[in-house]
Design a protein around this motif. Structure first.
Motif, PDB file in Angstrom:
ATOM      1  N   ASN A  47     102.417  49.961  52.416  1.00 37.42           N
ATOM      2  CA  ASN A  47     102.199  49.366  53.726  1.00 37.42           C
ATOM      3  C   ASN A  47     100.748  48.933  53.901  1.00 37.42           C
ATOM      4  OD1 ASN A  47     101.545  49.730  56.842  1.00 37.42           O
ATOM      5  ND2 ASN A  47     103.714  49.277  56.656  1.00 37.42           N
ATOM      6  N   SER A  48      99.824  49.780  53.443  1.00 35.96           N
ATOM      7  CA  SER A  48      98.405  49.456  53.576  1.00 35.96           C
ATOM      8  C   SER A  48      98.029  48.242  52.732  1.00 35.96           C
ATOM      9  CB  SER A  48      97.544  50.649  53.164  1.00 35.96           C
ATOM     10  OG  SER A  48      97.706  51.714  54.064  1.00 35.96           O
ATOM     11  N   PHE A  49      98.657  48.104  51.558  1.00 37.63           N
ATOM     12  CA  PHE A  49      98.364  46.941  50.724  1.00 37.63           C
ATOM     13  C   PHE A  49      98.668  45.660  51.486  1.00 37.63           C
ATOM     14  CE2 PHE A  49      99.098  43.622  47.664  1.00 37.63           C
ATOM     15  CZ  PHE A  49      98.135  43.845  46.684  1.00 37.63           C
ATOM     16  N   VAL A  50      99.849  45.602  52.122  1.00 40.45           N
ATOM     17  CA  VAL A  50     100.224  44.417  52.892  1.00 40.45           C
ATOM     18  C   VAL A  50      99.261  44.217  54.056  1.00 40.45           C
ATOM     19  CG1 VAL A  50     102.034  43.356  54.296  1.00 40.45           C
ATOM     20  CG2 VAL A  50     102.642  44.663  52.243  1.00 40.45           C
ATOM     21  N   THR A  51      98.990  45.312  54.787  1.00 39.20           N
ATOM     22  CA  THR A  51      98.152  45.216  55.975  1.00 39.20           C
ATOM     23  C   THR A  51      96.737  44.775  55.632  1.00 39.20           C
ATOM     24  OG1 THR A  51      99.441  46.942  57.075  1.00 39.20           O
ATOM     25  CG2 THR A  51      97.254  46.491  57.955  1.00 39.20           C
ATOM     26  N   VAL A  52      96.149  45.387  54.608  1.00 37.32           N
ATOM     27  CA  VAL A  52      94.771  45.052  54.241  1.00 37.32           C
ATOM     28  C   VAL A  52      94.688  43.622  53.706  1.00 37.32           C
ATOM     29  CG1 VAL A  52      92.914  45.601  52.630  1.00 37.32           C
ATOM     30  CG2 VAL A  52      94.078  47.437  53.858  1.00 37.32           C
TER      31      VAL A  52
END
Length: 398
Positions: free
Chosen positions: A226-231
């Motif tokens: 999720n963080s990969f997409v968000t960042v």
């Protein structure tokens, strides 16, 4: 001195808007003018941001130990000073080495000031009754991009990117530092705080001790994806939208409305999600991110499709923020909470350190359309991890 919990939430909330808006979101707007003036590639500019994420992963455990020993007030105050230093360094950079070192400083600042440190401060005060304060705090943080993307954009247009970074540094130093200094010292009681420091009243964690490692692993995978997409999208949504045909002004306002819906999603959770099963809550938050890509698949790069994507993306990351803070508390309990957050966050920070640079390369290599397809696949993996978490542990912990 007895202190109102309302003051704590408002003070921490204002500080989160400023901290997220400057440390995380400023680079998305200021990267292009920086690269143009300094003669650097966009990939190198975002490599600095990647360095900050990597440093954040490496220092997560030491910062958690520091906070467990010294409390949230000392941690957050130190973070404000460190963040102001790093942002001021960015405003003066001309050398690539100094630029990268500035992001090393900001990587440390992120672990000292952003959500994990603030959530742990609330748990320090409220114990397992901190879910509602965490939701309230997240309402503020969702406005960071809505506030600071336009600020950075218009200050850069009027005075240049160096002044924009100085505005960021000054806002952290002048506003966040005194707000963090106003926090109660470790062990202080707050007037009206539900739960106070009463750990004896805390309910038992949902996940048994023997199964903690499995549950933490699945949460770490879900959050890392999720963080990969968000960042990646925090850094590149505006330039990607421009590459797809949107004007710069349109891309900025479409990206900025995301923050409003982050806050609306968190408000809905606060009003209606208090009794929601934590496993269902985790699946809902990651599932909405998967659904967010459907408007792009149907409507392409049209303004309505991009706007609907931004809305759903905002709702999803708004809920995921609460999942990061509240669900581990419910699943694993109060004891060692800050350490659990660090354990879950560390692999995600290390993995997502590559996101800004990697996605810049993806945009150059295969373009924004296939770049969104790639992010959809990563979002799907995040949802799959939360679904597996629910399948394995919901019945065991019920």
């Amino acid at each position: 001195m007895l202190m109102s919990p309302v003051f704590i939430i408002v003070a921490l909330g204002i500080a989160q808007i400023i901290s997220w808006g400057t440390i995380v979101y400023g680079i998305s707007v200021l990267s292009t003018p920086m690269a143009a003036e300094l003669g650097w590639s966009q990939t190198f500019v975002f490599f600095g941001f990647s360095i900050s994420l990597l440093v954040g992963g490496f220092v997560a455990k030491p910062v958690a130990r520091y906070q467990e020993k010294n409390g949230g007030r000392a941690t957050l105050t130190m973070g404000s000073v460190v963040a102001a230093l790093g942002l001021a360094m960015l405003s003066q950079v001309a050398d690539p080495v100094v630029y990268l070192f500035a992001w090393v400083v900001l990587g440390l600042a992120s672990r000292l000031t952003l959500y994990d440190a603030s959530f742990a401060t609330l748990v320090e005060i409220h114990g397992t009754a901190a879910r509602r304060p965490i939701s309230l705090l997240a309402l503020f943080g969702g406005l960071a991009s809505t506030v600071y993307w336009p600020i950075c954009h218009y200050v850069n247009e009027a005075y240049g990117w160096r002044v924009a970074w100085m505005v960021c540094a000054a806002s952290v130093l002048v506003i966040c530092t005194p707000l963090h200094l106003a926090m109660p010292r470790k062990g202080a009681m707050l007037r009206g705080a539900n739960g106070g420091n009463g750990a004896a009243a805390d309910p038992p964690p949902l996940v048994p001790q023997a199964l903690r490692a499995q549950a933490i692993l699945l949460l770490a995978i879900a959050f890392a994806c999720n963080s990969f997409v968000t960042v990646a999208l925090n850094a590149h949504f505006i330039p990607a939208a421009v590459m797809l045909g949107a004007s710069a002004a349109t891309a900025v306002w479409i990206a900025s409305i995301r923050g409003v819906f982050q806050t609306l999603g968190r408000l809905a959770e606060m009003l209606f999600g208090g009794n929601l099963n934590p496993f269902a809550f985790a699946m809902l938050s990651t599932g909405i991110l998967v659904v967010a890509f459907l408007p792009l698949a149907i409507g392409g790069a049209s303004t309505p499709a991009l706007a609907l994507f931004s809305i759903l993306f905002g709702i999803s990351i708004g809920l995921v923020t609460i999942v990061r803070g509240a669900v581990p508390l419910v699943l694993f309990g109060r004891d060692g909470y800050v350490g659990v957050l660090a354990t879950i966050a560390t692999p995600g920070l290390v993995v997502t350190a590559a996101a800004p640079t990697a996605y810049a390369f993806v945009l150059d290599w295969i373009g924004p359309a296939w770049g969104f397809v790639l992010l959809f696949a990563v979002a799907l993996a995040s949802f799959a991890a939360t679904a597996l978490l629910a399948r394995r542990f919901r019945t065991r912990s019920s």
